[in-house]
Scaffold this active site. Structure first.
Site, PDB file in Angstrom:
ATOM      1  CG  ASP A 283      -2.207   0.877   0.828  1.00 58.92           C
ATOM      2  OD1 ASP A 283      -2.150   1.645  -0.154  1.00 58.92           O
ATOM      3  OD2 ASP A 283      -3.220   0.801   1.539  1.00 58.92           O
TER       4      ASP A 283
HETATM    5  C1  BGC Z   1      -4.984   3.343  -0.113  1.00 60.15           C
HETATM    6  C2  BGC Z   1      -5.177   2.315  -1.199  1.00 60.15           C
HETATM    7  C3  BGC Z   1      -5.089   2.961  -2.543  1.00 60.15           C
HETATM    8  C4  BGC Z   1      -3.738   3.639  -2.655  1.00 60.15           C
HETATM    9  C5  BGC Z   1      -3.518   4.315  -3.991  1.00 60.15           C
HETATM   10  C6  BGC Z   1      -3.713   4.134  -0.332  1.00 60.15           C
HETATM   11  O1  BGC Z   1      -3.613   5.194   0.544  1.00 60.15           O
HETATM   12  O2  BGC Z   1      -4.956   2.701   1.140  1.00 60.15           O
HETATM   13  O3  BGC Z   1      -6.415   1.682  -1.028  1.00 60.15           O
HETATM   14  O4  BGC Z   1      -5.253   2.023  -3.548  1.00 60.15           O
HETATM   15  O5  BGC Z   1      -3.634   4.624  -1.641  1.00 60.15           O
HETATM   16  O6  BGC Z   1      -4.299   5.417  -4.141  1.00 60.15           O
END
Ligand code: BGC
Length: 742
Positions: A283
């Protein structure tokens, strides 16, 4: 015979084995040419900061990314969302030594150009076909804008509505959440990667992110391994089995180990036992964040721990670019580990067809076609109306007549446009003009001789009461009042945990003022989570939960208000009475001191100041019509071994409208090696019945559905007594007891 069949298969359709083999070979050839820096690059993803990149001019701050791309040291970019942008960046990648194409990732969570209900609202439709179709549309639109990969579905189970990200999930139930996750994967990936309208799906956040302590986003998770396997992992396993291309790990630690460095879930389970061949992306920054967790001493240490644990791609930490080459050169990491990760990423690029044509997703005509697709909007309208949950209709004021003389729409969301997108929408310049507000939706359906009044009444989230008087006056001038209240679209979603999940600001006060007028009223609740609205639930006779419904929100709501669509949504999450009751969920254990009734508080498992039962149970939702359940029958009260148990019940539409009902099947395993929930959803069927029509609905259960994880994580079923329950929601059920013999 087998041989003949195989060769027909190969001649007719091409062999997946030979195709796979050739991709494997191509990847091996490429790997042999790559430097370790280029390999680390393939395992790295950076964010695009280019909000509106239509031309070749880059800002200074982006230069280093372009340099990395040209040097072949970047594998993927996220948040690039147009043909012009993706084409330009891909051109840079084609200047690199090995010309390895970039992957473009984007959060396509509840639609793209056409947005659909926020995911928890979609789940309330309990309609797997609609959900799959919505992702098919989302994929088609996103792919036409140059996107290869969506960071969805989020399959996190959560029992805590304080957690803002429940809006992205399918609620609290593992069974329902697994089926929905699979439908989403199928929708996104369509006929398979390589098709021009298919994008890679990504099961996230692996794992147990939804169990964050206190519902606070990014918080720690402490669950037993048994609970992890029973409640949180099954939707991931189901997604893997459905062929999801990628996984994303999660920010949280699980029992003390950050998920990003958790080799047990990523290597032993996902890539080992479950045989997952795709890749795992971290993530956002979660590799670097292991330093904050206190699990890695610096980014180098974090890189080492993450790659060893099976995190293949680094999103935004720059940890892999900066550290993997050195770690390999000094012999700390075996290059085989890196090669395995790179192989996984390159394989997907081949499968998407990007090596054949890196620009195949960059097509201006397709983008144009998908910029405003009327068929997609039509579907969005239908999906929106099917996601609405009717919570109360005591005076049967709904559906409203289109010739009602004067209707007043009151509340801060009445004329909102972009709000209806919900949290995870990609913003487009024309949003304001193309999203249907509730006001417009209602106005468009109201007869010409009727009047629609409007008053904002209050803001979403402040103490300003200055608009109350005008709103009360407006209500007085109407025959029917529609109140539209809730929480703002940015009050649920990532980093949007709330400790107080009531209507925000002074909206409840506004509601009380309006209700004093005594006018017949309907309350629409806009939210991305279950809210607490005890006063409203006890005093307002008609309530519809409308979530955030997307581009066509206003039309979807009007369709239900005026009866073109009879609401059939059911809650995918328990609605608490108050925040102090959280977590409250239907499939809890009985405890040693269960409260016999909700008000029983004497030395039983209860709060001394609160009923145990929720405000609205899991699976709950009304219709304009009524459904009667009768003739509940089982094929046997003593099934044996693998024998199939048939369960049937007759449902009759006894009301005055045609309508849809979600018939639900639950079981309870009365005695287990480990304690079992008081109810577990094991099946559901959504049926349409014309008024007066009846249908016998049949379910079947076999011992596979009775299995559970014991304290040693063995997954078995046990002989014994079971309650079999069918009904309209998790509380309203009929029960029969059986004994299932081994
Ligand atoms: C979120 C993810 C997301 C990623 C990209 C993160 O902060 O937890 O779910 O896909 O950002 O935007």
């Amino acid at each position: 015979m087998k041989k003949i069949l195989l060769s027909i298969f190969i001649m007719g359709f091409g062999s997946p084995f030979s195709a796979q083999k050739s991709i494997d070979q191509k990847v091996s050839d490429l790997l042999a040419k790559m430097t370790v820096e280029e390999k680390a690059g393939q395992l790295s993803q950076l964010n695009s900061d280019w909000e509106d990149l239509t031309g070749p001019i880059l800002q200074k701050k982006d230069e280093d990314k372009v340099v990395l791309i040209q040097q072949g040291k970047l594998g993927s970019i996220l948040n690039v969302r147009s043909v012009a942008q993706t084409r330009m960046l891909q051109e840079y990648a084609m200047k690199s030594r090995l010309r390895i194409p970039l992957l473009f990732g984007q959060d396509v969570i509840h639609g793209f150009r056409t947005t659909f209900p926020v995911n928890i609202g979609q789940a309330a439709s309990w309609d797997l076909n609609l959900i799959e179709k919505s992702e098919r549309i989302a994929a088609t639109e996103a792919a036409a804008f140059g996107i290869h990969w969506t960071f969805a579905p989020m399959v996190d189970i959560s029992r805590d509505p304080r957690w803002g990200r429940v809006m992205e999930g399918s609620g609290e139930d593992t069974y329902l959440g697994s089926l929905i996750g699979v439908a989403r994967v199928k929708g996104f990936q369509g006929k398979g990667l390589g098709n021009i309208d298919a994008v890679m799906a990504c099961a996230k956040h692996f794992a147990a992110y939804g169990a964050a302590v206190g519902g606070r986003d990014y918080n720690s998770v402490d669950v037993s391994l048994r609970q992890l396997h029973e409640t949180y992992l099954p939707p991931f396993k189901a997604a893997a089995e459905a062929g999801v291309a990628t996984f994303m790990n999660s920010f949280n630690d699980i029992n003390g180990i950050p998920a990003t460095a958790d080799a047990y879930i990523q290597r032993d389970l996902l890539k080992g036992k479950w045989g997952f061949k795709g890749f795992v992306v971290s993530d956002w920054g979660s590799i670097g964040e292991m330093v904050n967790h206190g699990y890695a001493k610096d980014k180098t240490d974090a890189s080492l721990k993450a790659i060893l644990a099976g995190s293949d791609m680094d999103m935004e930490s720059r940890a892999y670019i900066e550290n993997l080459p050195q770690l390999v050169k000094e012999g700390t990491i075996d290059i085989k580990i890196i090669d395995d990760a790179v192989r996984r990423v390159l394989t997907k690029k081949f499968e998407l067809g990007l090596f054949d044509d890196p620009f195949r997703f960059c097509n201006d005509d397709r983008q144009k076609q998908q910029t405003n697709n009327p068929e997609h909007r039509k579907f969005g309208r239908e999906f929106g109306s099917k996601s609405i949950v009717l919570l109360k209709n005591e005076t049967s004021i709904l559906p409203l007549s289109k010739t009602t003389k004067t209707i007043a729409l009151i509340g801060p969301f009445g004329k909102e446009t972009t709000a209806n997108h919900g949290f995870w929408a990609v913003p487009f310049k024309d949003d304001k003009d193309r999203i249907i507000s509730q006001y417009d939706g209602i106005k468009n359906q109201l007869s010409k001789n009727s009047t629609l009044l409007y008053a904002k009444g209050s803001n979403v989230d402040d103490e300003d009461r200055s608009m109350f008087a005008e709103a009360v006056e407006t209500a007085r001038n109407a025959d029917v009042v529609i109140m539209t209240l809730g929480e703002g679209p940015n009050m649920s979603g990532e980093a949007k945990s709330r400790s107080n999940i009531h209507f925000s600001g002074v909206q409840e006060e506004l509601l009380k003022e309006i209700s004093k007028t005594g006018k017949p009223s309907v309350l629409l609740i806009n939210a991305g989570r279950p809210l607490v609205f005890d006063w409203a639930a006890d005093h307002i006779p008609t309530i519809m939960y409308t979530w955030w419904l997307g581009t066509e929100a206003g039309n979807s709501i009007a369709d239900v208000l005026f009866g073109a669509v009879n609401p059939g949504g059911k809650l995918p999450m328990t609605f608490p009475r108050t925040e102090g009751q959280i977590p409250v969920y239907y499939n809890h254990y009985n405890t040693g001191r269960p409260a016999a009734k909700s008000t029983d508080r004497n030395y039983v498992s209860a709060y001394i100041d609160l009923d145990n039962d929720p405000k609205y149970p899991f699976g709950y939702g009304l219709s304009y019509t009524n459904f009667n359940y009768s003739d509940f029958q089982l094929s046997s009260e003593h099934p044996t071994g693998n024998q199939e148990l048939k369960i049937s019940v007759t449902v009759t539409n006894t009301g005055n409208f045609d309508g849809e009902e979600v018939v639900q099947l639950y079981i309870r395993d009365l005695v287990g090696k480990v304690v079992r929930p008081v109810k577990e959803l094991k099946g559901f069927q959504k049926i349409f019945l014309k008024k007066g029509e009846r249908r016998t609905v049949t379910f079947s259960l076999n011992p596979e559905s009775l299995k559970f994880y014991d304290d040693q994580l063995s997954y078995e079923w046990e002989e014994g007594e079971f309650d079999i329950m069918v009904g309209t929601d998790s509380e309203n059920v009929q029960t029969k007891r059986i004994y299932w013999k081994k």
